[in-house]
Scaffold this motif. Structure first.
Motif, short mmCIF file in Angstrom:
data_model
loop_
_atom_site.label_atom_id
_atom_site.label_comp_id
_atom_site.label_asym_id
_atom_site.label_seq_id
_atom_site.Cartn_x
_atom_site.Cartn_y
_atom_site.Cartn_z
N ILE A 175 -25.75 21.99 26.88
CA ILE A 175 -24.58 22.55 27.56
C ILE A 175 -24.44 21.96 28.97
O ILE A 175 -23.35 21.57 29.39
CB ILE A 175 -24.69 24.09 27.63
N ALA A 176 -25.55 21.87 29.69
CA ALA A 176 -25.52 21.29 31.04
C ALA A 176 -25.08 19.83 30.99
O ALA A 176 -24.29 19.36 31.84
CB ALA A 176 -26.89 21.42 31.69
N SER A 177 -25.56 19.08 29.99
CA SER A 177 -25.18 17.68 29.84
C SER A 177 -23.69 17.54 29.53
O SER A 177 -23.01 16.65 30.06
CB SER A 177 -26.01 17.02 28.73
N ALA A 178 -23.18 18.43 28.68
CA ALA A 178 -21.76 18.39 28.33
C ALA A 178 -20.88 18.69 29.55
O ALA A 178 -19.86 18.04 29.75
CB ALA A 178 -21.47 19.40 27.21
N VAL A 179 -21.29 19.67 30.36
CA VAL A 179 -20.53 19.98 31.58
C VAL A 179 -20.54 18.80 32.54
O VAL A 179 -19.50 18.44 33.13
CB VAL A 179 -21.12 21.24 32.26
N LEU A 180 -21.70 18.17 32.71
CA LEU A 180 -21.81 17.00 33.59
C LEU A 180 -20.93 15.86 33.09
O LEU A 180 -20.22 15.21 33.87
CB LEU A 180 -23.27 16.54 33.67
N ALA A 181 -20.95 15.60 31.77
CA ALA A 181 -20.16 14.51 31.20
C ALA A 181 -18.67 14.78 31.36
O ALA A 181 -17.91 13.88 31.75
CB ALA A 181 -20.52 14.33 29.72
N LEU A 182 -18.23 16.01 31.08
CA LEU A 182 -16.80 16.34 31.16
C LEU A 182 -16.29 16.26 32.60
O LEU A 182 -15.25 15.66 32.85
CB LEU A 182 -16.57 17.74 30.59
N SER A 183 -17.02 16.85 33.53
CA SER A 183 -16.59 16.84 34.93
C SER A 183 -16.57 15.41 35.49
O SER A 183 -15.67 15.03 36.25
CB SER A 183 -17.51 17.73 35.77
N SER A 184 -17.53 14.59 35.07
CA SER A 184 -17.55 13.20 35.53
C SER A 184 -16.41 12.40 34.92
O SER A 184 -15.81 11.54 35.58
CB SER A 184 -18.89 12.55 35.17
N TYR A 185 -16.09 12.67 33.66
CA TYR A 185 -14.98 12.01 32.98
C TYR A 185 -13.67 12.30 33.72
O TYR A 185 -12.84 11.41 33.96
CB TYR A 185 -14.89 12.52 31.53
N ILE A 186 -13.47 13.57 34.09
CA ILE A 186 -12.26 13.96 34.83
C ILE A 186 -12.21 13.25 36.17
O ILE A 186 -11.15 12.80 36.62
CB ILE A 186 -12.23 15.49 35.01
N ALA A 187 -13.37 13.14 36.83
CA ALA A 187 -13.42 12.45 38.13
C ALA A 187 -13.05 10.98 37.99
O ALA A 187 -12.31 10.43 38.83
CB ALA A 187 -14.82 12.59 38.73
N VAL A 188 -13.52 10.32 36.95
CA VAL A 188 -13.19 8.91 36.72
C VAL A 188 -11.69 8.74 36.53
O VAL A 188 -11.08 7.79 37.03
CB VAL A 188 -13.95 8.38 35.49
N LEU A 189 -11.05 9.69 35.83
CA LEU A 189 -9.62 9.62 35.59
C LEU A 189 -8.81 9.88 36.86
O LEU A 189 -7.68 9.42 36.99
CB LEU A 189 -9.22 10.64 34.52
N SER A 190 -9.41 10.64 37.79
CA SER A 190 -8.67 11.08 38.97
C SER A 190 -8.82 10.15 40.17
O SER A 190 -7.94 10.12 41.04
CB SER A 190 -9.13 12.49 39.38
N LEU A 191 -9.91 9.40 40.24
CA LEU A 191 -10.19 8.60 41.42
C LEU A 191 -9.58 7.19 41.31
O LEU A 191 -9.31 6.71 40.21
CB LEU A 191 -11.71 8.47 41.62
N ASP A 192 -9.38 6.57 42.46
CA ASP A 192 -8.91 5.18 42.47
C ASP A 192 -9.79 4.28 43.34
O ASP A 192 -9.45 3.13 43.59
CB ASP A 192 -7.46 5.10 42.94
N THR A 193 -10.91 4.83 43.83
CA THR A 193 -11.88 4.05 44.59
C THR A 193 -12.98 3.58 43.65
O THR A 193 -13.66 4.40 43.03
CB THR A 193 -12.50 4.88 45.73
N VAL A 194 -13.14 2.28 43.54
CA VAL A 194 -14.04 1.71 42.53
C VAL A 194 -15.48 2.19 42.71
O VAL A 194 -16.17 2.52 41.74
CB VAL A 194 -13.97 0.17 42.56
N SER A 195 -15.96 2.23 43.95
CA SER A 195 -17.35 2.64 44.18
C SER A 195 -17.60 4.07 43.71
O SER A 195 -18.63 4.36 43.08
CB SER A 195 -17.69 2.52 45.67
N PHE A 196 -16.65 4.98 43.96
CA PHE A 196 -16.80 6.36 43.51
C PHE A 196 -16.71 6.44 41.98
O PHE A 196 -17.40 7.22 41.34
CB PHE A 196 -15.74 7.26 44.14
N ILE A 197 -15.84 5.62 41.41
CA ILE A 197 -15.72 5.59 39.94
C ILE A 197 -17.04 5.19 39.31
O ILE A 197 -17.48 5.78 38.31
CB ILE A 197 -14.58 4.63 39.52
#
Length: 211
Positions: A175-197
């Protein structure tokens, strides 16, 4: 049609490898061998995008990259032909049954989870390089390394998961891994700074490794 055939072959290869390990080994040896299989699968996924990116950057046509990949399949085919998949035969108790027992609903739910997991992983693996190239105008070698970055941290996570699940309950870890993966996926979709991505791609790899 060609991509479908390749996907079908890779899927069968990965499934059969897991099946044989489960049937050939027992106890801690089975876990060790499964972890080794998943690690080398991740390692190959790390190396291949880097090599492909370098080749394409040096004016090698993408068709030739696929042709080079076929050369790897030849020794794999030969090793598979000569290998002997013989394990210790296990005696299993045969229980008489008047009919087939219906599957529990949990079996279908777990199957659905595997489908969505595999689908999201394949979509990300095929989309991230194109997204970085077309939307953010990232260099082809850097864009390809993003996928390698993802698989590097997935390999690290798979190596560490055995130690983590020794002290943490498996269902909580998943469950913790799934939450981490989902939240990170959303962050990748939302950001436009390559280093943060790249940072969140690394966290995605760790999250996916635990599922």
């Amino acid at each position: 049609a060609s991509i479908f055939t390749v996907g079908l072959g890779v899927g069968m290869l990965f499934y059969l490898a897991n099946y044989y390990i489960v049937n050939l080994y027992e106890g801690k040896y089975r876990t060790m061998q499964l972890n080794a299989l998943n690690f080398f699968f991740s390692f190959g996924a790390v190396v291949s995008p880097i090599v492909a990116g370098i080749l394409i950057k040096n004016q090698v046509a993408w068709e030739q990259v696929y042709q080079l990949a076929m050369l790897v399949l030849v020794p794999l085919l030969l090793m598979t032909v000569v290998a002997k998949f013989e394990g210790k035969k296990k005696e299993r108790a045969v229980q008489a049954s008047d009919g087939k027992e219906p599957w529990n609903i949990n079996v279908y739910l777990i199957g659905a989870v595997f489908v969505f997991y595999a689908l999201s992983e394949v979509v990300f693996s095929n989309w991230i390089v194109v997204y970085l190239r077309e939307a953010l105008k990232v260099d082809v070698a850097v864009a390809s390394s993003a996928l390698s970055f993802f698989w590097t941290f997935m390999a690290i996570g798979r190596l560490a998961s055995g130690m983590i699940t020794a002290v943490v309950r498996v269902e909580k870890f998943i469950i913790a891994s799934a939450v981490l993966a989902l939240s990170s996926y959303i962050a990748v979709l939302s950001l436009d700074t390559v280093s943060f991505i790249f940072i969140f791609i690394a966290l995605m790899g760790l999250g996916y490794s635990g599922m």
